[in-house]
Design a protein around this motif. Structure first.
Motif, mmCIF file in Angstrom:
data_model
loop_
_atom_site.group_PDB
_atom_site.id
_atom_site.type_symbol
_atom_site.label_atom_id
_atom_site.label_comp_id
_atom_site.label_asym_id
_atom_site.label_seq_id
_atom_site.Cartn_x
_atom_site.Cartn_y
_atom_site.Cartn_z
ATOM 1 N N THR A 160 0.826 -1.215 0.000
ATOM 2 C CA THR A 160 0.000 0.000 0.000
ATOM 3 C C THR A 160 0.855 1.258 0.000
ATOM 4 O O THR A 160 0.592 2.217 -0.742
ATOM 5 C CB THR A 160 -0.938 0.003 1.219
ATOM 6 N N LYS A 161 1.901 1.267 0.821
ATOM 7 C CA LYS A 161 2.764 2.450 0.899
ATOM 8 C C LYS A 161 3.476 2.694 -0.430
ATOM 9 O O LYS A 161 3.635 3.831 -0.866
ATOM 10 C CB LYS A 161 3.777 2.277 2.035
ATOM 11 N N ASP A 217 10.259 3.817 2.504
ATOM 12 C CA ASP A 217 9.895 4.380 3.811
ATOM 13 C C ASP A 217 10.443 5.792 3.985
ATOM 14 O O ASP A 217 9.737 6.695 4.461
ATOM 15 C CB ASP A 217 10.416 3.487 4.941
ATOM 16 N N PHE A 262 8.548 8.124 1.609
ATOM 17 C CA PHE A 262 7.141 8.273 1.980
ATOM 18 C C PHE A 262 6.964 9.343 3.056
ATOM 19 O O PHE A 262 5.946 10.048 3.086
ATOM 20 C CB PHE A 262 6.582 6.940 2.455
ATOM 21 N N GLU A 310 0.948 4.249 -2.910
ATOM 22 C CA GLU A 310 0.681 5.668 -2.632
ATOM 23 C C GLU A 310 1.831 6.544 -3.098
ATOM 24 O O GLU A 310 1.619 7.604 -3.708
ATOM 25 C CB GLU A 310 0.432 5.864 -1.133
#
Length: 740
Positions: A274-275, A348, A351, A278
């Motif tokens: 999901t990350k 990460d 994001f 996005e």
């Protein structure tokens, strides 16, 4: 010499204006009129009123295509077989980073024939070490036929804080709110053209407008990004299929075309977390918004021409310099120096900055999955000699010469064929001698007959391609192509074979079925390579060791007041021990500011005084090493010094000194191996975008006095024995180091 007429044309036709619009890293499917969901109504209007060429190719890299376009000759022949930041040295005359004097540009030829010549935007045809404000200027636009210039000299620049050059000198960006480079470039275009038509309305002009868009950094106002909210939620697999079907409906790909598989390494969208989804969606929204914003600027130019009754007297040529770029790597990027140092940025980490993407604090680029979408229906990317790197949109609008506007042409042509077409249209012959220098013949062929004859056979029968060992040859609808692995002998490359008359997307490799045809084409490639100066081949510019003005230099002395110095002309401190010494004077304790800075928010270093203390910061692609002196910097004269003592390959100890006294140490476990920053070096301030994380004001100029800044390099790069071991590193297609 007056302007000649040709083709039995009238004086009215001979007075045609010419505009080249060059987009950057725009793949075959990115424009609305070539199948995209991205809104490009102004570019689409050029297609509606002109011709789309669906079988047009360029080189797979920026500088070589621009050399082909402006000279009508093959890039290796004129000395631009690679990006110009790297001059490969005299032993590689095909990669010197400048256009040979034996190949006059279209601007030089048209100026000779009485036309005004204007250039706006990205030049990228000057050796990197010549891009400093001290020149030499022989390879800047004004020395290559353009009478006025405004833009940037090298591959890329920040859209919000660009490194701008006006004619032959650097200038600050206009001090206006909501500044954006693409808007500024068109503002200056309209200024140049207003001056021109106000005073010399009957004199034809040549305008070369080369946007920084869509090259990274992808930066655009937020409203353009938000415009595409939700559009890309379905992911790159579905978007690519939709573009493919739309291309069939538009007729820009033949009905028999099949969509190629995902490129190696690209994950199916449904398998992403999901990350990841996005983040990747935001990258593509930004690219799309950036392109729509660029289209709006082109619309401003077209409106200006129409309102001044010049559009019907102007031939407009719009193209991209190569396919969609793989330089965002697998995850995309927010730090533009990461790719060039072989650093993969984590999802990460990026994001956490997702809301900054497209803004001034990131240098964004989309991941490879979206790059292949950009190149639909083809495989691979910019830098590769497959169609994903070379097959790009071409639109030509010429109201007086095209009887069936809105049509598509399918003849195979190349970037070298555009300028001969323009000369043919204007009835101008390329000179055999220019300014006393004998000229090589044009390699390109006129496409002019395609304006009026939709199905006339292409005059071009053969075209070679080469980029860092990647090679291809097109002949009469057959293509032989190889993806070269760095360090592998060229005779061991695995070649593929395609009949693109029947397999437009290069889906079916016929090498095993037609081995004789493959050998025939390989032999033709070597013949063309010899004819056009492609040899000697090399797949690694980094190992050449030629650094232009820096070659053999270990000491650099810079003085306050020096203009911004691009990275390509700045001292190469990577993989080396070095020192920076700055004698200064502080009249009071309030004197503070930057002493020296090299880089931007992505990477680089800065040495500055704040609140009476000396600070050093080093940005390793978002990881900042920082130290503060243990004592205050004294008032009066003092000598500031920073030393880096390299250990192993790219780690070491940073040490601060004030007047010879050690006042701070900092262990730096990783430093950048190849490129300090895409942004350059400043003395006494930090121009453009800031390296420092702790400045109280923009640029943070030093309010005391700097005598000079001295950078001294140690000769310890020879200790990097690993550089000669093929199994230790991989040199990527830009010649940079990626660690295994």
């Amino acid at each position: 010499m007056g302007l000649k007429t040709g083709l039995g044309s009238s004086d009215k036709k001979s007075a045609l204006n010419v505009i080249y619009i060059v987009l950057d890293d725009v793949g075959y499917s990115a424009l609305g009129c070539f199948g995209s969901e991205i809104e490009t109504p102004n570019i689409d209007s050029l297609a509606e009123n002109g011709l789309r060429y669906n079988n047009f190719n360029v080189t797979p890299l920026c500088s070589p295509t621009r050399a082909c376009l402006l000279t009508g000759r093959n890039c290796h022949s004129v000395g631009v077989g690679f990006i110009t930041e790297i001059d490969w040295g005299p032993q590689y005359p095909n990669k010197r980073g400048r256009i040979s004097d034996t190949a006059a540009t279209l601007a030089e030829i048209l100026k000779l024939n009485g036309m005004a010549t204007y250039m706006i935007g990205k030049w990228h045809l000057v050796p990197g070490h010549e891009a400093a404000s001290s020149g030499p200027f022989e390879n800047w636009p004004l020395s290559k036929g353009f009478q006025r210039y405004y833009g940037f000299l090298l591959a890329q620049t920040d859209q919000y804080a660009p490194d701008l050059v006006y004619d032959n000198h650097r200038v600050q960006r206009p001090d206006i709110s909501n500044y954006h480079l693409s808007e500024d470039l068109v503002d200056k275009t309209l200024e140049f053209l207003t001056d021109h038509i106000s005073v010399t309305p009957d004199r034809p002009f040549f305008l070369y407008l080369a946007f920084g868009a869509q090259h990274e950094p992808h930066q655009v106002p937020r409203e353009f990004i938000e415009k595409y909210k939700g559009v890309y939620d379905k992911g790159w697999d579905e978007i690519r299929k939709e573009r493919f079907e739309r291309q069939k409906g538009l007729g820009v790909i033949p009905p028999y075309t099949e969509l190629v598989e995902r490129n190696p390494g690209i994950k199916p969208w449904v398998e992403l977390k999901t990350k990841e989804k996005e983040l990747f969606i935001k990258f593509q929204q930004t690219y799309a918004g950036f392109l729509t914003h660029t289209d709006q600027q082109i619309g401003r130019l077209l409106y200006f021409l129409k309102s001044k009754n010049k559009l019907d007297d102007t031939i407009v040529v719009l193209l991209s310099d190569n396919g969609g770029s793989q330089e965002g790597n697998w995850n995309g990027s927010i730090n533009d120096s990461a790719y060039f140092n072989g650093i993969e940025e984590s999802v990460d980490t990026m994001f956490a900055h997702i809301d900054e993407i497209g803004g001034p604090s990131t240098s964004s680029n989309y991941p490879k999955g979206w790059a292949q979408v950009c190149n639909t229906p083809f495989k691979y990317y910019k830098q590769n000699t497959f169609f994903g790197g070379t097959h790009v949109p071409l639109i030509i609008q010429c109201p007086q010469s095209i009887p069936d506007p809105g049509s598509i042409r399918s003849q195979f042509y190349h970037a070298i064929d555009i300028t001969p077409t323009i000369l043919d249209l204007l009835g101008i012959e390329a000179p055999g001698v220019y300014e006393g220098v004998p000229q090589m013949p044009l390699h390109g062929l006129s496409m002019l007959d395609t304006f009026t004859e939709p199905h006339v056979p292409s005059k071009r029968k053969t075209q070679y391609f080469e980029m860092i060992g990647h090679r291809a040859i097109w002949q009469d609808g057959w293509v032989a192509v190889t993806y070269h692995e760095t360090g592998i002998p060229y005779n061991e490359d695995h070649w593929e074979l395609y009949n693109v008359n029947k397999d437009f997307s290069q889906k079916y490799n016929l090498a095993k079925k037609y081995p004789r045809k493959l050998k025939e084409l390989q032999a033709i490639w070597w013949e063309e390579a010899k004819r056009y100066g492609v040899l000697p081949l090399s797949d690694n510019p980094y190992r050449k060791g030629y650094e232009g003005l820096q070659e053999g230099r270990t000491t650099f002395i810079f003085y306050p007041g020096m203009a911004h110095l691009p990275t390509s002309a700045a001292p190469q401190i990577t993989l080396s021990s070095y020192s920076i010494t700055v004698p200064i004077f502080r009249a009071t304790r309030t004197a503070e500011g930057v002493l020296i800075a090299h880089g931007n928010h992505s990477s680089g270093y800065t040495l500055y005084i704040k609140d009476n203390y000396l600070f050093y910061e080093y940005n390793y692609v978002g990881t900042v090493y920082k130290m503060q002196s243990s004592v205050e910097v004294p008032v009066d004269y003092s000598t500031i010094r920073f030393e880096f003592k390299k250990e192993m390959l790219n780690q070491g100890m940073g040490i601060l000194y004030i007047n010879g006294q050690q006042v701070g140490t900092l262990y730096m476990p990783r430093t950048l191996p190849f490129l300090i920053s895409t942004e350059g070096l400043d003395i006494g301030r930090d121009r453009l975008t800031a390296v420092g994380t702790n400045y109280p004001v923009a640029e943070f100029p030093f309010s005391g006095q700097i005598e000079r800044a001295v950078i001294e390099l140690q000769d310890d790069q020879k200790d990097n024995q690993f550089l000669n071991k093929r199994d230790s590193i991989y040199i990527n297609l830009n010649g940079t180091i990626i660690y295994l």
